[in-house]
Design a protein around this motif. Sequence first.
Motif, mmCIF file in Angstrom:
data_model
loop_
_atom_site.group_PDB
_atom_site.id
_atom_site.type_symbol
_atom_site.label_atom_id
_atom_site.label_comp_id
_atom_site.label_asym_id
_atom_site.label_seq_id
_atom_site.Cartn_x
_atom_site.Cartn_y
_atom_site.Cartn_z
ATOM 1 N N CYS A 165 25.849 -40.753 31.962
ATOM 2 C CA CYS A 165 26.180 -41.172 33.332
ATOM 3 C C CYS A 165 25.406 -40.300 34.317
ATOM 4 O O CYS A 165 24.787 -39.291 33.942
ATOM 5 C CB CYS A 165 27.686 -41.073 33.572
ATOM 6 S SG CYS A 165 28.320 -39.387 33.725
ATOM 7 N N LEU B 242 30.678 -45.504 34.752
ATOM 8 C CA LEU B 242 30.387 -44.466 33.765
ATOM 9 C C LEU B 242 30.748 -43.078 34.289
ATOM 10 O O LEU B 242 31.267 -42.235 33.560
ATOM 11 C CB LEU B 242 28.913 -44.511 33.360
ATOM 12 C CG LEU B 242 28.471 -45.750 32.573
ATOM 13 C CD1 LEU B 242 26.976 -45.700 32.286
ATOM 14 C CD2 LEU B 242 29.257 -45.871 31.274
ATOM 15 N N VAL B 243 30.472 -42.851 35.568
ATOM 16 C CA VAL B 243 30.822 -41.561 36.172
ATOM 17 C C VAL B 243 32.337 -41.374 36.186
ATOM 18 O O VAL B 243 32.855 -40.312 35.809
ATOM 19 C CB VAL B 243 30.253 -41.451 37.604
ATOM 20 C CG1 VAL B 243 30.856 -40.244 38.333
ATOM 21 C CG2 VAL B 243 28.739 -41.343 37.565
ATOM 22 N N TYR C 208 33.624 -40.747 32.662
ATOM 23 C CA TYR C 208 33.256 -39.395 32.220
ATOM 24 C C TYR C 208 34.142 -38.344 32.870
ATOM 25 O O TYR C 208 34.648 -37.435 32.197
ATOM 26 C CB TYR C 208 31.786 -39.121 32.550
ATOM 27 C CG TYR C 208 31.376 -37.684 32.360
ATOM 28 C CD1 TYR C 208 31.169 -37.159 31.087
ATOM 29 C CD2 TYR C 208 31.207 -36.838 33.462
ATOM 30 C CE1 TYR C 208 30.800 -35.828 30.915
ATOM 31 C CE2 TYR C 208 30.832 -35.514 33.298
ATOM 32 C CZ TYR C 208 30.630 -35.010 32.017
ATOM 33 O OH TYR C 208 30.269 -33.688 31.863
#
Length: 293
Positions: free
Chosen positions: A168, A238-239, A242
């Motif tokens: 990410c 995705l960030v 994560y």
Amino acid sequence: MDEREQFRRAAIEQGVPEGEVARFAELIRFRIHAWRREDGVHAGRRGGRPRLPVGVPWPTCPEGTPLPFLLRLDCAALPRVPDLALPADGTLLFFLDQEGAQDVCGIENEKAYARVVYVPAGSETVDGVDVLPAGTDLGRFLAPEHEMYAGLQAELPDWLDRSEEWLCDTQIKLLRDLPHRKEMGALLEQLWPERDGWIQHDVFVGGYTISAQDPPETFMTDRERMQQASSLPRAERLVAQYEEEQRVVREWVPLAQFGVPDEEYVNARFLIRHDDLAAGRFDGVLSFCEFTE
């Protein structure tokens, strides 16, 4: 001076900028690696017969049968690990019914098939076998016995070696902010050489979770936050995913990870919150038994 500070000073002496060293040091997790070879301090025993405090029953599963005993750790002998508040003394006993753990669904359900018992130093104890019902088939609940010897290792997250296409934006930025990461990785290996090991035979305390498939942290994330993240554009999703998984990683730590005896493809993983570990609340331990094939 603890190990993290030892690393920080050594890296700065090699000319790595202090800010970069600090970012890299945040990724380091130290773990205890115990194995059969007489290399390191005697740390406990896999298998054999547990000694339970007087009045404490042998842990059982919901069906009422005893949980197999797999591991004893001698806390006073274990190397001290930064950010891992293990008891200063006493012993930790690990019990697990791997078949029951794998058959149920859900974290709370699996918890019923695993138990960690802390025995304070100086406690009056009895041979655990003496508290089992007469006629119990001991072969089902006692694992093969051998001594364990431990040393300290430094560990980094495995994603540091992945290509950017699998990462990410947060991870990519961090990688680009660590131009000396290979040199610092080599320094870690120099300070704490890796001990060749295999989870099937060895025991790991602390560090990162060992996973052949999805790590436990993916199952421990907040469902609502992950649901909200699923509606975001890919990069933002995705960030968010994560960052949520990293929240879990910061909150929880592997108390012990090892292969289940006579089960080539089954790993036992016991996780505990840092706060619970520091307070000695071992009833909060969660089990994540993994079938690796």
